[in-house]
Design a protein around this motif. Structure first.
Motif, PDB file in Angstrom:
ATOM      1  N   ALA A   4       0.826  -1.202   0.000  1.00  0.00           N
ATOM      2  CA  ALA A   4       0.000   0.000   0.000  1.00  0.00           C
ATOM      3  C   ALA A   4       0.860   1.251   0.000  1.00  0.00           C
ATOM      4  CB  ALA A   4      -0.908   0.004   1.224  1.00  0.00           C
ATOM      5  N   ILE A   5       0.225   2.348  -0.386  1.00  0.00           N
ATOM      6  CA  ILE A   5       0.832   3.670  -0.302  1.00  0.00           C
ATOM      7  C   ILE A   5       0.176   4.389   0.870  1.00  0.00           C
ATOM      8  CG2 ILE A   5       1.003   5.934  -1.430  1.00  0.00           C
ATOM      9  CD1 ILE A   5       0.951   4.397  -4.139  1.00  0.00           C
ATOM     10  N   VAL A   6       0.985   5.060   1.677  1.00  0.00           N
ATOM     11  CA  VAL A   6       0.483   5.973   2.702  1.00  0.00           C
ATOM     12  C   VAL A   6       0.795   7.364   2.176  1.00  0.00           C
ATOM     13  CG1 VAL A   6       0.647   6.767   5.080  1.00  0.00           C
ATOM     14  CG2 VAL A   6       0.930   4.335   4.559  1.00  0.00           C
ATOM     15  N   ALA A   7      -0.243   8.170   1.975  1.00  0.00           N
ATOM     16  CA  ALA A   7      -0.062   9.468   1.335  1.00  0.00           C
ATOM     17  C   ALA A   7      -0.680  10.576   2.171  1.00  0.00           C
ATOM     18  CB  ALA A   7      -0.705   9.438  -0.060  1.00  0.00           C
ATOM     19  N   GLY A   8       0.007  11.706   2.216  1.00  0.00           N
ATOM     20  CA  GLY A   8      -0.536  12.819   2.977  1.00  0.00           C
ATOM     21  C   GLY A   8       0.245  14.093   2.793  1.00  0.00           C
ATOM     22  N   HIS A   9      -0.191  15.082   3.521  1.00  0.00           N
ATOM     23  CA  HIS A   9       0.420  16.405   3.486  1.00  0.00           C
ATOM     24  C   HIS A   9       1.676  16.439   4.350  1.00  0.00           C
ATOM     25  CE1 HIS A   9      -3.709  17.029   2.197  1.00  0.00           C
ATOM     26  NE2 HIS A   9      -3.277  18.148   1.613  1.00  0.00           N
ATOM     27  N   GLY A  10       2.649  17.237   3.926  1.00  0.00           N
ATOM     28  CA  GLY A  10       3.872  17.394   4.704  1.00  0.00           C
ATOM     29  C   GLY A  10       4.572  16.065   4.916  1.00  0.00           C
ATOM     30  N   SER A  11       4.994  15.823   6.149  1.00  0.00           N
ATOM     31  CA  SER A  11       5.713  14.581   6.453  1.00  0.00           C
ATOM     32  C   SER A  11       4.813  13.556   7.134  1.00  0.00           C
ATOM     33  CB  SER A  11       6.955  14.885   7.289  1.00  0.00           C
ATOM     34  OG  SER A  11       6.628  15.648   8.418  1.00  0.00           O
ATOM     35  N   PHE A  12       3.490  13.700   6.964  1.00  0.00           N
ATOM     36  CA  PHE A  12       2.531  12.744   7.526  1.00  0.00           C
ATOM     37  C   PHE A  12       2.880  11.306   7.142  1.00  0.00           C
ATOM     38  CE2 PHE A  12      -1.223  10.117   6.725  1.00  0.00           C
ATOM     39  CZ  PHE A  12      -1.816  10.085   7.981  1.00  0.00           C
ATOM     40  N   ALA A  13       3.035  11.043   5.846  1.00  0.00           N
ATOM     41  CA  ALA A  13       3.260   9.684   5.360  1.00  0.00           C
ATOM     42  C   ALA A  13       4.581   9.109   5.868  1.00  0.00           C
ATOM     43  CB  ALA A  13       3.222   9.650   3.838  1.00  0.00           C
ATOM     44  N   ALA A  14       5.634   9.900   5.827  1.00  0.00           N
ATOM     45  CA  ALA A  14       6.942   9.421   6.307  1.00  0.00           C
ATOM     46  C   ALA A  14       6.884   9.127   7.803  1.00  0.00           C
ATOM     47  CB  ALA A  14       8.021  10.452   6.006  1.00  0.00           C
ATOM     48  N   GLY A  15       6.224   9.996   8.556  1.00  0.00           N
ATOM     49  CA  GLY A  15       6.105   9.795   9.995  1.00  0.00           C
ATOM     50  C   GLY A  15       5.286   8.563  10.346  1.00  0.00           C
ATOM     51  N   MET A  16       4.157   8.395   9.683  1.00  0.00           N
ATOM     52  CA  MET A  16       3.310   7.228   9.952  1.00  0.00           C
ATOM     53  C   MET A  16       4.028   5.945   9.551  1.00  0.00           C
ATOM     54  SD  MET A  16       0.611   8.231  11.408  1.00  0.00           S
ATOM     55  CE  MET A  16      -0.997   7.597  11.148  1.00  0.00           C
ATOM     56  N   THR A  17       4.662   5.957   8.395  1.00  0.00           N
ATOM     57  CA  THR A  17       5.380   4.775   7.933  1.00  0.00           C
ATOM     58  C   THR A  17       6.520   4.439   8.883  1.00  0.00           C
ATOM     59  OG1 THR A  17       4.792   5.308   5.652  1.00  0.00           O
ATOM     60  CG2 THR A  17       6.621   3.787   5.968  1.00  0.00           C
ATOM     61  N   SER A  18       7.257   5.440   9.326  1.00  0.00           N
ATOM     62  CA  SER A  18       8.345   5.240  10.278  1.00  0.00           C
ATOM     63  C   SER A  18       7.835   4.625  11.581  1.00  0.00           C
ATOM     64  CB  SER A  18       9.041   6.575  10.562  1.00  0.00           C
ATOM     65  OG  SER A  18       9.979   6.447  11.596  1.00  0.00           O
ATOM     66  N   ALA A  19       6.712   5.119  12.078  1.00  0.00           N
ATOM     67  CA  ALA A  19       6.140   4.588  13.318  1.00  0.00           C
ATOM     68  C   ALA A  19       5.707   3.138  13.145  1.00  0.00           C
ATOM     69  CB  ALA A  19       4.964   5.451  13.762  1.00  0.00           C
ATOM     70  N   VAL A  20       5.095   2.819  12.016  1.00  0.00           N
ATOM     71  CA  VAL A  20       4.669   1.439  11.757  1.00  0.00           C
ATOM     72  C   VAL A  20       5.887   0.509  11.723  1.00  0.00           C
ATOM     73  CG1 VAL A  20       3.636  -0.115  10.047  1.00  0.00           C
ATOM     74  CG2 VAL A  20       2.519   2.057  10.596  1.00  0.00           C
ATOM     75  N   ILE A  21       6.947   0.944  11.084  1.00  0.00           N
ATOM     76  CA  ILE A  21       8.165   0.124  11.017  1.00  0.00           C
ATOM     77  C   ILE A  21       8.729  -0.102  12.419  1.00  0.00           C
ATOM     78  CG2 ILE A  21      10.577   0.076  10.231  1.00  0.00           C
ATOM     79  CD1 ILE A  21       9.554   1.618   7.696  1.00  0.00           C
ATOM     80  N   ARG A  22       8.774   0.955  13.230  1.00  0.00           N
ATOM     81  CA  ARG A  22       9.286   0.838  14.604  1.00  0.00           C
ATOM     82  C   ARG A  22       8.488  -0.152  15.423  1.00  0.00           C
ATOM     83  NH1 ARG A  22      13.251   2.975  17.833  1.00  0.00           N
ATOM     84  NH2 ARG A  22      13.518   5.152  17.498  1.00  0.00           N
ATOM     85  N   ILE A  23       7.177  -0.131  15.259  1.00  0.00           N
ATOM     86  CA  ILE A  23       6.298  -0.973  16.072  1.00  0.00           C
ATOM     87  C   ILE A  23       6.237  -2.406  15.558  1.00  0.00           C
ATOM     88  CG2 ILE A  23       3.875  -1.304  16.769  1.00  0.00           C
ATOM     89  CD1 ILE A  23       3.740   1.854  16.792  1.00  0.00           C
TER      90      ILE A  23
END
Length: 135
Positions: A4-23
């Motif tokens: 899937a793609i996580v898409a959003g404004h600013g660094s939303f997508a990078a932040g969410m993806t980073s958090a998912v990877i960490r968890i």
């Protein structure tokens, strides 16, 4: 390969993806995409390129009527099996990633269709919303 793609404004997508990877420890399921400094035409073109190169059939976006969701809906006209989920949050994405192996599995008798898995993940995302009030 990404599911899937996580898409959003600013660094939303990078932040969410980073958090998912960490968890979850899973770094292969989600592709972040930002609309930073992109025209509506460029958003659509770059999203379509990611979809085609990675055989993506799910896009999670931040806002229901944001520029990325609008671009994804235009793309969906030509790719009817593309699923778009708006209002993405961390519980939703974690649940989806933990189910990604089922989505990518070609085994008979799996847990369900991608639509079933997304519906379950959306329910998990909703249940992750809480109002915690002080006095």
């Amino acid at each position: 390969m990404a599911s899937a793609i996580v898409a959003g404004h600013g660094s939303f997508a990078a932040g969410m993806t980073s958090a998912v990877i960490r968890i979850t420890g899973n770094s292969d399921s989600l592709l972040p995409f930002s609309n930073n400094e992109l025209s509506k035409e460029a958003i659509e073109a770059e999203l379509l390129d990611l979809i085609e190169k990675n055989s993506i059939r799910v896009i999670f976006t931040d806002l229901p009527s944001g520029s990325i969701t609008i671009a994804a809906r235009r793309i969906q006209r030509n790719i009817p099996d593309l699923k778009i989920v708006t209002g993405a949050n961390l519980p939703l994405l974690i649940d989806f990633v933990l189910s990604a192996d089922v989505i990518n599995s070609k085994q008979e008798g799996g847990v369900g269709t991608i639509g079933d898995i997304i519906a379950h993940s959306v329910d998990r995302g909703r249940s992750g919303l809480m109002l915690i009030q002080g006095k």
